[in-house]
Design an enzyme around this catalytic site. Structure first.
Site, mmCIF file in Angstrom:
data_model
loop_
_atom_site.group_PDB
_atom_site.id
_atom_site.type_symbol
_atom_site.label_atom_id
_atom_site.label_comp_id
_atom_site.label_asym_id
_atom_site.label_seq_id
_atom_site.Cartn_x
_atom_site.Cartn_y
_atom_site.Cartn_z
ATOM 1 N N THR B 190 -17.164 -0.909 11.733
ATOM 2 C CA THR B 190 -15.849 -1.165 11.123
ATOM 3 C C THR B 190 -14.880 -1.453 12.253
ATOM 4 O O THR B 190 -15.079 -1.005 13.380
ATOM 5 C CB THR B 190 -15.357 0.075 10.362
ATOM 6 O OG1 THR B 190 -15.268 1.155 11.290
ATOM 7 C CG2 THR B 190 -16.320 0.451 9.264
ATOM 8 N N GLU B 335 -18.445 -1.170 4.680
ATOM 9 C CA GLU B 335 -19.207 -0.035 4.144
ATOM 10 C C GLU B 335 -19.881 -0.357 2.815
ATOM 11 O O GLU B 335 -20.613 0.460 2.271
ATOM 12 C CB GLU B 335 -18.281 1.178 3.951
ATOM 13 C CG GLU B 335 -17.839 1.846 5.253
ATOM 14 C CD GLU B 335 -16.550 1.248 5.814
ATOM 15 O OE1 GLU B 335 -16.221 0.098 5.464
ATOM 16 O OE2 GLU B 335 -15.876 1.944 6.584
ATOM 17 N N LYS B 443 4.511 8.198 -1.517
ATOM 18 C CA LYS B 443 4.355 9.291 -2.477
ATOM 19 C C LYS B 443 5.711 9.904 -2.754
ATOM 20 O O LYS B 443 6.269 10.594 -1.915
ATOM 21 C CB LYS B 443 3.372 10.315 -1.930
ATOM 22 C CG LYS B 443 1.947 9.755 -1.899
ATOM 23 C CD LYS B 443 1.018 10.484 -0.955
ATOM 24 C CE LYS B 443 -0.291 9.690 -0.859
ATOM 25 N NZ LYS B 443 -1.199 10.198 0.161
ATOM 26 N N TRP B 448 3.181 7.589 -7.195
ATOM 27 C CA TRP B 448 2.971 6.642 -6.111
ATOM 28 C C TRP B 448 3.779 5.365 -6.323
ATOM 29 O O TRP B 448 3.892 4.864 -7.438
ATOM 30 C CB TRP B 448 1.486 6.277 -5.994
ATOM 31 C CG TRP B 448 0.641 7.389 -5.452
ATOM 32 C CD1 TRP B 448 1.054 8.651 -5.129
ATOM 33 C CD2 TRP B 448 -0.762 7.334 -5.180
ATOM 34 N NE1 TRP B 448 -0.006 9.396 -4.668
ATOM 35 C CE2 TRP B 448 -1.132 8.616 -4.691
ATOM 36 C CE3 TRP B 448 -1.737 6.353 -5.291
ATOM 37 C CZ2 TRP B 448 -2.442 8.920 -4.312
ATOM 38 C CZ3 TRP B 448 -3.039 6.654 -4.926
ATOM 39 C CH2 TRP B 448 -3.394 7.933 -4.442
#
Lengths: 545, 545
Positions: B190, B335, B443, B448
Site C-alpha cells: 500500500t 487490499e 464528527k 458525521w
C-alpha cells in the site's frame, strides 16, 4: 508461505445472500403447475429459503442428509436448491421422466430422508411411496388449499406434509451455517443407458466456481440486465447452472413450470421480456413451429443456449436469420456440473463471412476456463488440435466429477482425467466437435470411423428418412461400418445408389460395407437412437463377401 | 460428506496454460521502452514464461521466494507475472513512482532475492543497489544489444544479468508445479500515506477467483472478442486483475509501456483496435484533451473503466456523449486484489432517462459477487442501504486481505471484516458512493459530516479555485467543519457570501463554522490534497466565538 487473504469457504448460501443484498427487488417469475403466474423477488426468495431451512432442520435434516425433489422449474424448487444445500444437506433432483423403477432405485440409493414434489407428481408418488425405503417425510409443494383431501384409491402417501404449512411455522431469523467448501451440496444421477444410474455428487466449491465460469461473457454471458428463462429442467444437471449463476449476477429468472409447448414458452418470453433462454433442441423445435405457424417474432429475446444434444445447423440458421436471436451451441454432461464448452465467437471468427461463422457455430464450442480438455487415440496418446484427427475426449477441472456416489462403477478417472465417452475433434482455436460416442465409433484397421458423419451423409439423401451406422465384426479390419436405413414413404433408393452418394464425401476406407433397409429403428425412452439395441439386433448379421 | 468432484487447486499457471491451448494465436502487443512495437501471442508468451520459470529456478528461486520488479506494462513484465508465481515464488511489483527511500524500504522488507527492471530504471537501480540488502541478482529486462556497456559513473549494479540471455539458456520443456492454492503468489505494498508501506500478499486461490469475478459481464466484461489496453500499471494492484482476467478469457492485450501521454495512448488504441481500456482519471484527461485538440474520434473503443480516484461526472459525459464510449466507474483497493465495485447498470437503470442514468454512473458501482460490503456507524452498528446514511465501509470476501506481511500494523480485521478507511453510502440497489475518507470525516454531535460534500459545494462557487474542509475541535459538538479556500485569480468572495452559497444545499447543522482564505493548500507527492498536513497547520486555530 500462504497468501494473507481471507480464508472464506465458497458456499452456495452466499449466492442468495448476495442477490438479496444487491438485487433485492429483481424478480423471480414462475408459471405454476396450476397455470397461474407467481411473482416475487430475490429478497422474498431469500427470506423464504431461510424459513424453509428452519423447516428442514425441524424435520431433522442434518449435514449431508439427502433430500429428494420431483419438481418442475419453479420458485419452490429454487427455494429448495438454496435451503437444502444451505443447511449442509444434499438436494437430489429426481428426473420424473425416468421409469418409476429408476426413480425408486435412485431415491433408495441416495437414501433420501425426505421427498418434496409438485402437484403433478401426486399419482407418481402414490405409486412410489411403498417402495421408497428411506423417505420419512413427503412434502407436497403447494398450499393448504391445493392439498388432496385424501390419498387416491390407487395408492397412499404416508405422513403427507404441506410445503406452505411447514414454511408458515417458521420465521426468517436464520444465519446460514458456515462449513468446509468441499461439503456435498447436490446429487444428480446420470441417466444410465447401460446399468444402473450413477450419482454425481456436487460440492459447494465446485458449484460456486462453476457458477462464476458459467456467467462469463463467453459462456452464458449473464448480467443484471438479463431476464433468463431456463427451459432446461432443474431436475437435470442443475439446469446448466442457471439457478446459481443467475443468482450470482442478479439476473431476473423466469421459470416455465411444466408448460414447455411452443405457445406457452413464447408467451412467457414475451410477457416477461426474456433476453436469454436455454434448453434442448426438441423444445426449440416446438417454439420455432409456433412462431412459423403464427407468423410472429420475438421482441426481447436476444440469445439462446442450445445443448443436451447436437443442435441442427438449420435451427441455428432459423433463430439467427429469421428471428435475430443469437444461438450458442453448448456441450457438457452431468459429470461436468454440467458446463464444458460454449460456442461463443472470438474476434477473428466474429469478423468472418456469415457461412464461415455458421460453420464455427455448428461446433459444440470452446472450453470455459476451469475445463481442460484433451483427445487421445486408443493407446491413450494425445492427439493434436487440428480439427481433423478425432479421439476420445477426456476432461479435467474443479467442477468435474472424480467418482460416483458409493464408488459405483469404480474409479472412472484415467490418470486424473475424466473420460467423457465422447469422441471428438478440437480445432486450433479450441472449438470442440463431437463426432461420436466412443462406444459407437467404428474401429477399422487401427483407425476410427465416425458413425455420426456417415449417418449425416445418409440422411442428406432425398430418399432417406432415418439412418443408423454401426460397426460389425470383420476378420481383417476388426470392424467395418454398415448403414441401416429407413426409406421415406413412397421414395426409392438402392444399395448401389446410396453407396455412390457417399463417393467424394468421405475417405475411401470409410465407405460402408453394406446398406440394410429396415422398416423401423430402435429408440430409447428419451427418443434417442438406441445403437445398443441395434447392435444386438445385428449380432448374427454377416457382411457381404 | 464431501462432494465427489476433482480436488484441483486454483493456480495462476492454469490461466496461461488455458490461453495457450485455447487462444494460442491471440496477440499480446507491447509498446516497448524504446518505442518500438513488440508483438507475439499467448502460445509464445507461455513458451517464454516456461523458459523464464526455468531461468528463475536456475537463479535459485524456490517456493515462496520474493522477486521484485520495477517495470512498465509490457510483455516481459507479463512473463514475470506468470513465471515467478508459476514456480511458487512471489512477485513483488515495486512502484517506481514512490520515493527511492520507500522503494528501498519495501524491497528490504519483502526480502526480494532478485530484481527485474526495465531500461528506464537503470539510473534508479544504480542508486538503489547499494541499499537493497537482500537482492542477489539484478536482471535488466532487455536483450544483449541494449545492455549498458558499463555501469554509469554515478552508481553500480553488481552482477547485472541480461533477461534475454537468461531466457536463451533455457528451453520450454517445463511442467508447472502443482501446490496448495493458498500459496502466496504476489506482493503489493500500500502507498502508506502515514507510516511505512504495508505488504498485501495475494494467493493463487484469491487471484484466480478474483480473475473470474473481474471478467464477469457486470464487472470488466471481458471476452475473446476484446482487445484490452491496461493503462493502469502492472506495478499497482495487479493492474486491476487484467493480466490475469484477460488471460482467463483469451482477450488480446495491448501494453502501453511508459507511453501514457494522450497521443501515444490514442494511437495505440486506434492501431490495435482496442475495445476496452482501464485507468485513473488523470490519464483519461490527457487522452480527452488530445481528442479535443485534434478533433478526432475513436473507431473501435467501446468501454473504459475508470477508478483509482473518483471519476468527475464531466468525464463520464465527455466519453459517452462525445465519443460514444461507455464509462464504468470502479472502486477497490490494494487490499482487495483490487476490485470491489463496478458501475454497470441493471435492467431498470439501463431503462432510465439519460440524466438519471448518469447519476447512477457517477456512483462507484455495485459489489461483484465475492465482495460483501457493509456500512457501520461509530458504534459499529450496521446502517441501512438507503443511499443517504453514510458510515464506515467494511468488506469481506475470498480476495480481500486478512492482514499484512509480517503482521505489520497488527490485525486489521474487525470481527472478520476489513475496514476500508472509506466512508460511504450504499443505495437500495447496492450502488456504493464514497463520501469521505474515515480519517477526514467530521464528527459533530455524534453525527458525521462529509468533508467531500462540503468541498464540492465550495468549488462550485465561481470565485473558488480550490477548497478543503476539515474538522476542528469544538467544546460542545466535538468537531465542527471549517472551509479553507483558495480564491480564483482576480475573483472575490467573502466569508458571508460563501456561507450564504451553502444555504439550501445542506442540512443546517452541516454549515461550516468558518471560512479561511489561503494562498495555497498542501498536497501529497501524488498530487492529492493532504488533509493530514492541513490539520497540522490548523492545530492552533480557534473557531470564531
Amino acid at each position: 508461505m500462504n497468501g494473507l487473504m481471507m480464508d472464506l469457504p465458497l458456499l452456495i448460501s452466499d449466492l442468495i445472500k448476495h442477490a438479496d443484498r444487491n438485487h433485492g427487488d429483481t424478480e423471480i417469475v414462475s408459471k405454476t403447475v396450476e397455470g397461474e403466474i407467481h411473482r416475487y423477488n430475490f429478497r422474498e426468495a431469500h427470506a423464504r429459503a431461510k424459513r424453509l431451512a428452519k423447516a428442514l432442520q425441524a424435520l431433522g435434516v442434518k449435514m449431508s442428509d439427502r433430500v429428494g425433489t420431483l419438481a418442475w422449474n419453479g420458485y419452490r424448487h429454487y427455494e429448495l436448491y438454496y435451503a437444502i444445500s444451505g443447511v449442509g444437506g444434499v438436494i437430489n433432483t429426481l428426473n420424473p421422466r425416468l421409469f418409476p423403477e429408476q426413480i425408486t432405485y435412485i431415491s433408495n440409493h441416495a437414501e433420501n430422508m425426505a421427498l418434496f414434489f409438485d402437484l403433478s407428481f401426486v399419482p407418481l408418488v402414490e405409486k412410489l411411496a411403498p417402495l421408497l425405503k428411506t423417505v420419512k417425510h413427503y412434502v407436497l409443494m403447494t398450499d393448504r388449499a391445493h392439498m388432496p383431501a385424501r390419498s387416491s384409491p390407487g395408492g397412499s402417501i404416508p405422513n403427507l406434509l404441506c410445503y406452505e404449512e411447514l414454511m408458515a411455522k417458521q420465521d426468517e431469523r436464520f444465519e446460514w451455517p458456515r462449513f468446509d467448501e468441499r461439503t456435498a451440496a447436490a446429487l444428480c444421477y446420470t441417466s444410465g443407458t447401460t446399468g444402473n444410474p450413477k450419482g454425481v455428487l456436487y460440492g459447494h466449491r465446485s458449484t460456486v466456481i462453476h457458477a462464476y465460469g458459467g456467467a462469463l461473457p463467453d459462456a452464458l454471458n449473464l448480467s443484471a440486465r438479463d431476464a433468463v428463462l431456463p427451459v432446461v429442467p432443474m431436475f437435470h444437471a442443475n439446469a446448466w447452472s442457471l439457478p446459481y449463476a443467475c443468482t450470482l449476477v442478479g439476473a431476473k429468472m423466469v421459470f416455465p413450470g411444466p408448460h414447455l409447448d411452443g405457445k406457452s414458452v413464447y408467451d412467457l418470453i414475451e410477457q416477461e421480456k426474456v433476453t436469454l433462454s436455454a434448453g434442448v433442441p426438441t423444445v426449440w423445435l416446438m417454439l420455432l413451429q409456433h412462431l412459423t405457424t403464427n407468423k410472429i417474432k420475438f421482441s426481447t429475446l436476444k440469445r439462446t443456449v442450445i445443448g443436451g444434444s447436437a443442435c441442427p445447423p438449420a435451427m441455428i440458421r432459423a433463430f439467427q436469420d429469421e428471428y435475430n436471436v443469437q444461438v450458442f451451441h453448448a456441450w457438457g454432461m452431468t459429470e461436468m456440473s454440467p458446463l464444458g464448452t460454449v460456442g461463443s465467437l472470438k474476434a477473428k471468427q466474429a469478423a468472418l463471412p456469415k457461412e464461415a461463422r455458421y460453420a464455427v457455430q455448428a461446433k459444440q464450442g470452446r472450453g470455459i476456463f476451469g475445463v481442460e480438455m484433451k483427445i487421445v487415440d486408443e493407446a491413450g496418446t494425445e492427439l493434436p488440435w487440428d480439427g481433423k484427427r478425432f479421439g476420445e475426449l477426456l476432461v479435467r477441472g474443479p467442477w468435474i466429477a472424480s467418482g460416483y456416489l458409493k464408488g459405483e462403477g469404480g474409479d472412472p478417472l484415467r490418470e486424473g482425467w475424466f473420460p467423457t465417452g465422447d469422441v471428438a475433434t478440437i480445432d486450433p482455436d479450441g472449438y470442440l466437435q463431437i463426432t461420436d460416442r466412443s462406444k459407437d465409433v467404428i474401429k477399422s484397421g487401427g483407425e476410427w470411423i465416425s458413425s455420426i458423419d456417415l449417418e449425416n451423409i445418409a440422411v442428406a439423401h432425398p430418399a432417406v428418412q432415418e439412418a443408423a451406422v454401426i460397426g460389425v465384426a470383420h476378420p481383417k479390419w476388426d470392424e467395418r461400418p454398415i448403414v441401416v436405413v429407413i426409406k421415406k414413404a413412397g421414395q426409392e433408393v438402392s444399395k448401389a445408389e446410396l453407396l455412390k452418394f457417399y463417393e467424394g464425401k468421405i475417405a475411401k476406407w470409410w465407405m460402408p460395407e453394406d446398406v440394410v433397409f429396415v422398416a423401423e429403428l430402435p429408440h430409447t425412452a428419451t427418443g434417442k437412437l438406441s445403437k445398443l439395441t441395434l447392435r444386438q439386433q445385428f449380432k448374427d448379421y454377416k457382411l457381404p463377401a
